[in-house]
Design an enzyme around this catalytic site. Structure first.
Site: not given
Lengths: 433, 123
Positions: A155, A197, A290, A364
């Site tokens: 990530d 994130h 998304n 996520s």
């Protein structure tokens, strides 16, 4: 076919027995809380075998009490006492009754594994009043420590100094003293998160639990490998991602979380990296993504396809997001073929940059719920292959009306049934005589 | 990367850069980057390609094929895959067309962009 049916019946029976045994263990394992915490206005009374039913009712009624229930255990009844009476006084009265063997409060029990983290009550994905959750609490009675398994967060990096993550970070030894690697920019061994994130994802699957601090992850103890492939704007490439997967596989990760997407079309190089992970017996959890604006879309349709979700390797699970009503989150993409199952993905509280906590929405944050479950399964069943793990998650999921026809399983991740699921032995044959 | 192969790559890149510099004086018949569809540019890194060769010692074939676009970097990604950065981006279709039926260069693909998108954000 007949032999196969018999085998399926046997396996189903075994699964049922296993689940029953697990539930039995859950029922007897909790310890009473200290300080005599009990249900107000109730006592449990055990009458001697010689006493008749009428004797028992008469004893209770003489004190102005009511028998609420006769319990399964011989002689025991649950009694509601009169208001204003003290527990000590009531117990003393019953214990002086020659027809009574013993009397006690109705103590309150709680799961021993419920963590003491102060923000735990906000983690609706683990336990919610409405029951729309992954059912973590009973599972934690069996396994909360997944530290035998390394889970890679590929990530934007991880804030590995966060107080609620630091002790759950992977020990990379002298070569990787910062718990992972950074494939963004100059390539070095410092995967510190500059975007936030990855830190949030890491906390969902593995924030330290029961440490009196912040939140807990699905696994209260684990080993998080931080692999930075997204920059400080949250963007990465085929190259950084495939290198990150390569690092994770090479250095012992058994589970990978990939909360990232591309809509650039089929990506052969990344597909090869996922296959390498499969060959290395690594489970890869990815996201449905998304949609544009606040509207999810069917990513099975040409023109909407996203990767890595659309890859077809059997070690890959693609996750969509559920809201607190266990409806498909409005922003979440779906796909009857490519998306496997759902998990909580709105209002998810987790670790953030600067040692703090924040809430995020998105697939996520749904994926790491499943990555945490995969990590837990592999810790609970060290012999599990990627195929066993994927099978347990898919088959152990709980049917969710909102996901029917929108995902391949129509299910939401559910921890206890996944733990209890018994995978059919490979190559099983049965013959009826 | 083995020292011998590293030297080979360095030599190949040097030759390619020299070739590109020599070509600067001539009119460019290509339309770099602008040739790529606008939508595609959002999903890939302009000018970057992953190139798979048949064997590691065939890396010079990458330079032979794509040197015409000006090679800025040829990075070993392990195995038989290299990251190629070109000065003038002809677009994925042209890169594949140039590869043709090469026996030494097995595949070429764009370096796609991966990322996160918060719910509610613009496409």
């Amino acid at each position: 076919m007949k032999s196969l049916s018999r085998a399926i019946i046997v396996l189903a029976a075994l699964a049922g027995v296993a689940l029953a045994l697990l539930q039995q263990v859950v029922a007897v394992s909790p310890e009473p809380l200290g300080g005599g915490v009990y249900v107000a206005g109730e006592v449990l009374v055990k009458f001697k075998p010689a006493s008749s039913a009428q004797d028992r009712i008469a004893s209770v009624a003489a004190l102005g009490h009511v028998v609420v229930a006769t319990l399964h255990q011989p002689g025991w009844v649950r009694v509601r006492i009169a208001s204003g009476q003290s527990m000590d006084q009531v117990l003393a009265t019953y214990q002086s009754d020659t027809r009574v063997a013993s009397a006690q409060p109705n103590y309150i029990y709680r799961s021993a594994a419920v963590p003491n983290d102060p923000l735990y009550g906000q983690l609706w994905a683990f336990k919610s009043a409405a029951g729309n959750d992954m059912g973590l609490e009973p599972a934690w009675d069996h396994i909360a420590d997944c530290s035998s398994v390394v889970v890679a967060v590929i990530d934007s990096g991880v804030n590995y100094t966060h107080p609620d993550l630091v002790s759950n970070m992977w020990n990379g030894g002298a070569g990787f003293p910062n718990h992972g690697y950074d494939y963004v920019g100059d390539h070095d061994n410092d995967p510190m998160d500059q975007f936030g994130h990855g830190t949030h994802v890491a906390g969902v699957l593995g924030a330290v639990g029961n440490n009196g601090t912040g939140t807990t992850g699905v696994c209260q103890r684990t080993r998080i490998m931080a692999v930075r492939v997204l920059d400080d704007t949250g963007a990465g490439t085929t190259v950084t991602t495939m290198q990150g997967i390569g690092f994770a596989v090479t250095h012992g990760a058994r589970v990978i979380n990939l909360s990232l997407v591309s809509s650039g079309g089929f990506d052969p190089a990344l597909s090869d990296a996922i296959t390498d992970a499969q060959n290395g017996d690594v489970v890869v959890i990815v996201v449905a993504g998304n949609g544009n604006g606040n509207e999810g879309r069917n990513i099975d349709l040409a023109g909407n396809v996203t990767f890595p979700c659309a890859f077809t390797q059997p070690n890959l699970l693609c996750v969509t997001a559920l809201d607190q009503n266990y409806a498909l989150a409005g922003f979440s993409n779906w796909g009857p073929t490519s998306v496997d199952l759902g998990a909580p993905g709105t209002n998810i509280l987790s670790t953030s940059l600067g040692g703090a906590y924040d809430t995020l929405d998105g697939t996520s944050v749904a994926a790491p719920q499943v990555a945490g479950l995969a990590t837990m399964l592999r810790a609970f069943n060290p012999q599990y292959t990627y195929a066993d793990t994927v099978s347990a998650i898919r088959n152990g999921g709980r049917s969710a009306d909102a996901l029917a026809g929108l995902t391949a399983t129509g299910k939401a991740a559910d921890v206890m049934p996944s733990l209890a699921y018994i995978n059919p032995p490979t190559g099983l044959t049965a013959t009826l005589q | 990367m083995k020292p011998g192969l590293r030297r080979l790559v360095a030599l190949a890149v040097t030759l390619a850069l020299a070739s590109a510099a020599a070509a600067c004086g001539s009119p460019a018949p290509r339309t770099p980057q602008a040739a790529a569809p606008a939508g595609a540019r959002q999903n890939r890194v302009p000018g970057e390609y992953l190139v798979t060769v048949a064997a590691r010692d065939r890396v010079a074939a990458i330079v032979d094929l794509y040197g015409q676009f000006g090679i800025k970097e040829l990075r070993d990604l392990g195995g038989t895959v290299f990251l190629l950065r070109v000065t003038e981006d002809p677009g994925p279709a042209r890169m594949e067309q140039v590869r043709g039926g090469s026996a030494h260069v097995l595949a070429v693909q764009p370096n796609l962009v991966y990322g996160t998108r918060r719910p509610g954000s613009a496409p």
